[in-house]
Design an enzyme around this catalytic site. Structure first.
Site, PDB file in Angstrom:
ATOM      1  N   HIS A   1      10.010   3.440   5.813  1.00  0.00           N
ATOM      2  CA  HIS A   1       9.162   3.724   4.658  1.00  0.00           C
ATOM      3  C   HIS A   1       9.318   2.672   3.566  1.00  0.00           C
ATOM      4  CE1 HIS A   1       7.729   6.581   1.341  1.00  0.00           C
ATOM      5  NE2 HIS A   1       6.740   6.545   2.212  1.00  0.00           N
TER       6      HIS A   1
ATOM      7  N   LYS B   1       9.040  -0.851   1.370  1.00  0.00           N
ATOM      8  CA  LYS B   1       8.004  -1.829   1.021  1.00  0.00           C
ATOM      9  C   LYS B   1       8.706  -3.005   0.358  1.00  0.00           C
ATOM     10  CE  LYS B   1       5.794   2.355   0.728  1.00  0.00           C
ATOM     11  NZ  LYS B   1       6.492   3.646   0.681  1.00  0.00           N
TER      12      LYS B   1
ATOM     13  N   ASP C   1      10.638 -17.110  -0.597  1.00  0.00           N
ATOM     14  CA  ASP C   1      11.598 -18.209  -0.790  1.00  0.00           C
ATOM     15  C   ASP C   1      12.984 -17.734  -1.212  1.00  0.00           C
ATOM     16  OD1 ASP C   1       9.554 -19.915  -0.128  1.00  0.00           O
ATOM     17  OD2 ASP C   1       9.054 -20.439  -2.189  1.00  0.00           O
TER      18      ASP C   1
ATOM     19  N   HIS D   1       1.346   8.460  -6.904  1.00  0.00           N
ATOM     20  CA  HIS D   1       2.171   8.091  -5.758  1.00  0.00           C
ATOM     21  C   HIS D   1       3.444   7.365  -6.194  1.00  0.00           C
ATOM     22  CE1 HIS D   1       3.038   5.736  -1.963  1.00  0.00           C
ATOM     23  NE2 HIS D   1       2.792   6.926  -1.447  1.00  0.00           N
TER      24      HIS D   1
ATOM     25  N   LYS E   1       7.138   6.545  -7.457  1.00  0.00           N
ATOM     26  CA  LYS E   1       8.435   7.178  -7.192  1.00  0.00           C
ATOM     27  C   LYS E   1       9.425   6.584  -8.196  1.00  0.00           C
ATOM     28  CE  LYS E   1       6.486   6.330  -2.786  1.00  0.00           C
ATOM     29  NZ  LYS E   1       6.050   7.581  -2.314  1.00  0.00           N
TER      30      LYS E   1
ATOM     31  N   ASP F   1      17.562   8.427 -20.405  1.00  0.00           N
ATOM     32  CA  ASP F   1      18.279   8.056 -21.636  1.00  0.00           C
ATOM     33  C   ASP F   1      18.052   6.622 -22.118  1.00  0.00           C
ATOM     34  OD1 ASP F   1      19.259  10.600 -21.542  1.00  0.00           O
ATOM     35  OD2 ASP F   1      21.328  10.047 -21.107  1.00  0.00           O
TER      36      ASP F   1
END
EC number: 2.7.8.-
Length: 484
Positions: free
Chosen positions: A225, A227, A232, A402, A404, A409
């Site tokens: 899952h 991404k 470089d 979508h 996450k 604080d």
């Protein structure tokens, strides 16, 4: 004998089913896993012949301890060990951070125990809101690549934005730039024509854990899952945005997609690179050369402290879940969480309840409408005890949220691929950036407050009096929560 088998084949199949089911139930019991999950598997195996076995063998196997990954070659690489030594934080760096973070230093110490999560200090970051912003930056960085491009995505499609990206990496490969790409075989869709183009251009690409019928497997276990994009060895991307038109808001978009991604320039990219290489070593099933050029020196002048937390069946611990719990437990002012899938375990629920009850401002944004009615109903079943404890829950209605993210604080934030559900915590391969910086945390907090303007808050009294049919649907869906 053959006639007997023909006459009683169904009865024989039922006997075989329950023999296998009893074996599976004994295995589940001996694992001493979460009691709720154990009961869920026992019910399914006992009450649903054949179907129960399919569910168990698709979703019930636990690989954290058995290690479907073998990372020994990568971890033992001299280049990796040398980079690891250079990334070790100096005591003065920790002392400076300790003053900034106060008790939150415990979070760093928790992950520092893992050799794959070193604290990196010299980083510059850009928080990117929504796909159109991410791809504008990413495509430009890909076009400017000089040495190598490494991509690891759950979803890559050869639609409009996907074809744009894939054409660029093909062009770079033809120029002699090294291009490696791995994509999840369930999440991604690449046509034969596009795969041929990648091959002809010299792009090395491999699917992650191929399946025979990807369209029928849905959310089968142990998917990648993550991404990740690395250019470089200096620039890295991590977050919630996959390579697909669904994530880009245009005038033709059917659904507004609210997401968050992170662009990093600096030392933390080396840790992303390490995790990419472990995946590449696995998908290619070949010993790869770990080059020094993958880990170049950068001239980053900014000091944004970052740890990269990765978790999955290849890690000894649920690193991301533990980091989230530690951050919640150490919060003093506020906790702002955005997640598309909210199916938490008991530890997260209890931690959020305690935080709210001692006066911490706890706010949660989830979608008003999910892309899965089961996930939506299961999520709703967890809200009442949170609302009762004083947690404010907001339903995002502008489109589909979508992102996450979590910010605590004004000094800690996390952006990554991990949802607040069992699948992300324990089953899938996930990766998050943990950011210890007041400036970046405030940026994420401001965006959270902006997103709230596109939400409706749940009123506790009205929520308690919702229709009984809704409650029944939620309770039924919750039975499946440990498996979702």
């Amino acid at each position: 004998m053959i006639d007997f088998l023909k006459e009683h084949y169904f009865f024989i199949l039922i006997i075989v089913n329950y023999l296998l089911a009893i074996s599976a139930i004994i295995t589940v019991l001996l694992k001493n896993i979460n009691p709720t999950k154990t009961v869920s598997y026992i019910i399914i195996l006992a009450l649903f012949p054949f179907f129960g076995l399919v569910i168990y063998y698709l979703f019930g196997q636990q690989y954290r301890k058995t290690k479907i990954f073998n990372r020994k070659h990568i971890i033992n690489s001299k280049v990796i060990q040398s980079v690891g030594e250079k990334l070790k934080s100096e005591e003065q760096d920790l002392a400076v951070l300790n003053k900034k973070l106060d008790d939150k230093i415990k979070l760093i110490k928790l992950l520092k125990a893992s050799e794959q999560s070193p604290l990196t200090i010299r980083n510059e970051v850009d928080i990117l809101f929504n796909g159109e912003v991410k791809f504008e930056r990413l495509l430009k960085d890909l076009q400017n690549a000089k040495n190598h491009i490494h991509l690891e995505y759950y979803i890559i499609k050869d639609d409009v934005i996907g074809t744009k990206l894939l054409n660029i990496i093909c062009e770079k490969a033809r120029e002699g730039i090294e291009v490696k790409m791995t994509y999840d075989d369930v999440g991604s869709k690449l046509s034969s024509k596009m795969k041929s183009q990648l091959n002809e251009s010299g792009v090395n690409h491999f699917p992650f854990m191929p399946v025979v019928f990807s369209s029928l497997t849905g959310k089968s276990n142990y998917r990648n899952h993550r991404k990740i994009a690395i250019i470089d060895g200096e620039i890295g991307y991590v977050g919630g945005i996959n390579v697909s038109d669904n994530y880009v808001n245009t005038k033709d978009s059917e659904l507004y997609w609210r997401d968050t991604h992170l662009r990093i320039y600096g030392e933390a990219v080396k840790v992303l690179q390490f995790h990419f290489l472990t995946t590449w070593d696995f998908v290619t099933e070949k010993t790869i050369e770990v080059k020094q050029s993958y880990f170049p020196k950068t001239d980053c002048k900014k000091d944004v402290a970052i740890q990269i937390a990765a978790s999955g069946p290849d890690t000894d611990w649920a690193n991301i879940m533990e980091a989230i719990l530690t951050a919640i437990n150490n919060a003093e002012q506020y906790i702002y969480i955005t997640t598309p899938y909210f199916i938490p375990n008991d530890q997260v629920i209890t931690a959020l309840q305690i935080a709210a009850k001692i006066g911490v401002d706890v706010k949660l944004i989830i979608p008003k409408r999910s892309d899965s009615w089961v996930a939506e109903s299961a999520a709703n079943s967890f809200l009442e005890p949170l609302l009762e404890a004083g947690v404010e829950v907001y339903l995002y209605y502008k489109g589909f949220v979508h992102a996450k993210t979590m910010v605590v604080d004004d000094i800690f934030a996390t952006i990554g691929t991990c949802n607040l559900d069992n699948r992300s915590f324990n089953i899938n391969f996930e990766i998050n950036a943990l950011i210890y910086d007041s400036e970046e945390s405030k940026i994420l907090k401001d965006q959270f407050k902006k997103d709230i303007t596109d939400c409706e808050i749940i009123d506790f009294e009205r929520w308690k009096s919702r229709p009984k049919i809704n409650k029944l649907k939620e309770s039924f869906s919750r039975l499946w929560a440990p498996l979702l």
